[in-house]
Design an enzyme around this catalytic site. Structure first.
Site, PDB file in Angstrom:
ATOM      1  N   THR A   1       0.817  -1.215   0.000  1.00  0.00           N
ATOM      2  CA  THR A   1       0.000   0.000   0.000  1.00  0.00           C
ATOM      3  C   THR A   1       0.846   1.258   0.000  1.00  0.00           C
ATOM      4  O   THR A   1       0.518   2.244  -0.663  1.00  0.00           O
ATOM      5  CB  THR A   1      -0.935   0.013   1.229  1.00  0.00           C
ATOM      6  OG1 THR A   1      -1.846  -1.080   1.136  1.00  0.00           O
ATOM      7  CG2 THR A   1      -1.733   1.310   1.309  1.00  0.00           C
TER       8      THR A   1
ATOM      9  N   ASP B   1       1.545  -6.411  -4.284  1.00  0.00           N
ATOM     10  CA  ASP B   1       0.644  -6.380  -3.138  1.00  0.00           C
ATOM     11  C   ASP B   1       1.064  -7.523  -2.227  1.00  0.00           C
ATOM     12  O   ASP B   1       1.357  -8.626  -2.686  1.00  0.00           O
ATOM     13  CB  ASP B   1      -0.795  -6.582  -3.616  1.00  0.00           C
ATOM     14  CG  ASP B   1      -1.816  -6.399  -2.512  1.00  0.00           C
ATOM     15  OD1 ASP B   1      -1.777  -7.169  -1.531  1.00  0.00           O
ATOM     16  OD2 ASP B   1      -2.676  -5.508  -2.632  1.00  0.00           O
ATOM     17  N   SER B   2       1.101  -7.275  -0.910  1.00  0.00           N
ATOM     18  CA  SER B   2       1.638  -8.321  -0.043  1.00  0.00           C
ATOM     19  C   SER B   2       0.755  -9.558   0.033  1.00  0.00           C
ATOM     20  O   SER B   2       1.198 -10.608   0.492  1.00  0.00           O
ATOM     21  CB  SER B   2       1.909  -7.784   1.371  1.00  0.00           C
ATOM     22  OG  SER B   2       0.726  -7.634   2.105  1.00  0.00           O
TER      23      SER B   2
ATOM     24  N   THR C   1       0.996  -4.485   4.264  1.00  0.00           N
ATOM     25  CA  THR C   1       0.686  -4.830   5.655  1.00  0.00           C
ATOM     26  C   THR C   1       0.064  -6.211   5.825  1.00  0.00           C
ATOM     27  O   THR C   1       0.202  -6.822   6.885  1.00  0.00           O
ATOM     28  CB  THR C   1      -0.264  -3.786   6.266  1.00  0.00           C
ATOM     29  OG1 THR C   1      -1.486  -3.744   5.516  1.00  0.00           O
ATOM     30  CG2 THR C   1       0.370  -2.404   6.281  1.00  0.00           C
ATOM     31  N   ASP C   2      -0.620  -6.727   4.817  1.00  0.00           N
ATOM     32  CA  ASP C   2      -1.421  -7.935   5.022  1.00  0.00           C
ATOM     33  C   ASP C   2      -0.594  -9.151   5.420  1.00  0.00           C
ATOM     34  O   ASP C   2      -1.046  -9.977   6.212  1.00  0.00           O
ATOM     35  CB  ASP C   2      -2.263  -8.243   3.777  1.00  0.00           C
ATOM     36  CG  ASP C   2      -3.423  -7.282   3.603  1.00  0.00           C
ATOM     37  OD1 ASP C   2      -3.741  -6.565   4.584  1.00  0.00           O
ATOM     38  OD2 ASP C   2      -4.017  -7.243   2.515  1.00  0.00           O
TER      39      ASP C   2
ATOM     40  N   LYS D   1      -0.938  -8.339  12.577  1.00  0.00           N
ATOM     41  CA  LYS D   1      -1.859  -7.316  12.083  1.00  0.00           C
ATOM     42  C   LYS D   1      -3.240  -7.599  12.661  1.00  0.00           C
ATOM     43  O   LYS D   1      -3.818  -8.663  12.430  1.00  0.00           O
ATOM     44  CB  LYS D   1      -1.920  -7.314  10.558  1.00  0.00           C
ATOM     45  CG  LYS D   1      -2.785  -6.159  10.030  1.00  0.00           C
ATOM     46  CD  LYS D   1      -2.828  -6.082   8.513  1.00  0.00           C
ATOM     47  CE  LYS D   1      -3.699  -4.896   8.106  1.00  0.00           C
ATOM     48  NZ  LYS D   1      -3.859  -4.787   6.629  1.00  0.00           N
TER      49      LYS D   1
ATOM     50  N   TYR E   1      -5.731 -28.266  31.519  1.00  0.00           N
ATOM     51  CA  TYR E   1      -7.064 -28.852  31.433  1.00  0.00           C
ATOM     52  C   TYR E   1      -6.998 -30.250  30.821  1.00  0.00           C
ATOM     53  O   TYR E   1      -6.074 -30.579  30.064  1.00  0.00           O
ATOM     54  CB  TYR E   1      -7.993 -27.975  30.589  1.00  0.00           C
ATOM     55  CG  TYR E   1      -8.327 -26.641  31.211  1.00  0.00           C
ATOM     56  CD1 TYR E   1      -9.386 -26.505  32.117  1.00  0.00           C
ATOM     57  CD2 TYR E   1      -7.584 -25.509  30.899  1.00  0.00           C
ATOM     58  CE1 TYR E   1      -9.699 -25.281  32.686  1.00  0.00           C
ATOM     59  CE2 TYR E   1      -7.883 -24.269  31.468  1.00  0.00           C
ATOM     60  CZ  TYR E   1      -8.940 -24.172  32.356  1.00  0.00           C
ATOM     61  OH  TYR E   1      -9.231 -22.950  32.924  1.00  0.00           O
TER      62      TYR E   1
END
Length: 326
Positions: free
Chosen positions: A13, A52-53, A84-85, A155, A273
C-alpha cells in the site's frame, strides 16, 4: 561519519497508486523518499519487488532474505517497505532465515499510500529509518510510532493506522512526546550471520471451531501436508468426544506429522485442562506464546531442515530469536 541505510522496496500500500482495477503498487523507492525531503543520513534504494503483499509468498521471502544477507555488511541498517497484510509472516520468516543477523532490519508499510494527503506512510518510514539506526541487531516491524520484534507482530486492524500489535511481548521502542525511546534491547546474537532459506511449505494452519470434522486433518495429510498448526481453544484445548480431534492428532503424530497447538493471544498450556492433557498425551506440541504467524513459519523452516517430530518438538521448546517465552 554519516550513517548509511538501505531501503529495499517490495510494493504494498505504501507504494500504491490508483488504477482502473483498484490500488496497486506503482511508486519506486526514490519516489517514496522524495516525499520525506532531506534526511540526515544516506539512503540507498533498491526496488526488488512491486507486489501487493497478498501475493508475497515463500519465493519472495527467499529473495528478500538473500538481498538482506548480501547487503548486511555494507550498511548500518536496512529498511524493507512491505504491504501490511502479510508483513507479520515475512518478519517472522526472516527471523529464522537470517540467524544471528548482524544489523537492524526493520519492516514497515502503511494503511494509506504515500501519495495521498494525511497518509501514515511518511511517519512510518521515518520511524523505520530511526529504528534501523538506533536499535540493536534483529528483525523488527515499525508501525504507528511503535517498534516491535518482528516475530511477535500481528496485524489486528484493517483500516486503523494502529494496525499492528506486539503480541505476548513488550514493545522494543516507541515514539512519545519525549522522542524516540528504546524500551528494551534485542538479545545479543552469538556467532556469524547465516542465511538458510530452505523451507517446507506443505503445512497448514487450522482454526478450531465447534463441529470441526477431524477427518479433514487426515485429508490434509493424505494430500501431502507435512505439518499442522492448530489454533485451539483457550490454552490449547481440543475436542475429544464425538468428533475426536485428539485421536486424529495422535494418528497424525504416529505417521510422523507434527501437530502444533497454538493460542490466539497469550500462551498455550496443554497441561492445565483435561482437553489439553489428552492432546499432550497424543503427542501434540505446544506453541507456548508464539503467534500463529510465527508458529507456522517456524514449522516451515524446521521441516525444511529435515527435522523429525522429536526434533520439531525440541525446536518449538527452543527460543531462537526471542519468538517464544519459555
Amino acid at each position: 561519519m554519516t550513517k548509511k541505510l538501505l531501503l529495499l522496496t517490495t510494493g504494498g500500500t505504501i507504494a500504491s497508486v490508483a488504477s482502473d482495477d483498484g490500488l496497486r503498487p506503482g511508486e519506486s523507492g526514490a519516489e517514496l523518499l522524495k516525499t520525506l525531503g532531506t534526511l540526515p543520513f544516506d539512503v540507498t534504494v533498491k526496488d526488488i519487488l512491486e507486489m501487493d503483499s497478498s501475493n508475497i509468498q515463500p519465493e519472495e521471502w527467499t529473495l528478500i532474505a538473500q538481498e538482506i544477507y548480501q547487503a548486511r555488511n555494507d550498511y548500518d541498517g536496512i529498511v524493507v517497505s512491505h504491504g501490511t497484510d502479510t508483513m507479520a509472516y515475512t518478519a517472522s520468516m526472516l527471523t529464522f532465515m537470517l540467524e544471528n543477523i548482524n544489523l537492524p532490519v526493520v519492516l514497515t508499510g502503511s494503511q494509506v499510500p504515500m501519495n495521498i494527503p494525511l497518509s501514515d506512510a511518511p511517519d512510518n518510514l521515518n520511524l523505520a529509518f530511526t529504528a534501523a539506526l538506533d536499535c540493536a541487531p534483529g528483525i523488527y516491524l515499525a508501525f504507528n510510532r511503535k517498534v516491535m520484534r518482528g516475530c511477535r507482530s500481528v496485524k489486528v486492524r484493517t483500516t486503523s493506522f494502529d494496525a499492528f500489535e506486539s503480541v505476548n511481548f513488550p514493545l522494543i521502542a516507541q515514539v512519545t512526546s519525549d522522542g524516540f525511546q528504546i524500551l528494551q534491547s534485542q538479545p545479543a546474537s552469538h556467532g556469524e550471520c547465516r542465511l538458510n532459506t530452505t523451507i517446507d511449505t506443505n503445512v497448514s494452519l487450522v482454526k478450531l471451531f465447534p463441529g470441526f470434522d477431524p477427518t479433514l486433518l487426515h485429508a490434509m495429510a493424505d494430500n501431502g501436508c507435512h505439518g499442522i498448526v492448530i489454533e485451539a481453544y483457550g490454552l490449547g484445548g481440543m475436542t475429544f468426544i464425538r468428533r475426536n480431534l485428539v485421536a486424529a492428532v495422535g494418528k497424525l503424530i504416529r505417521k510422523g506429522i507434527p501437530v502444533i497447538a497454538a493460542s490466539l493471544y497469550e500462551r498455550s498450556d496443554l497441561t492445565k485442562y483435561e482437553v489439553g492433557q489428552q492432546a499432550l498425551l497424543e503427542g501434540a506440541i505446544s506453541a507456548h506464546d508464539m503467534t500463529s504467524e510465527c508458529a507456522i513459519t517456524k514449522l516451515m523452516w524446521g521441516l525444511g531442515q529435515g527435522m523429525d517430530i522429536a526434533a520439531i518438538s525440541k525446536f518449538f521448546n527452543t527460543d531462537v530469536a526471542g519468538e517464544v517465552t519459555l
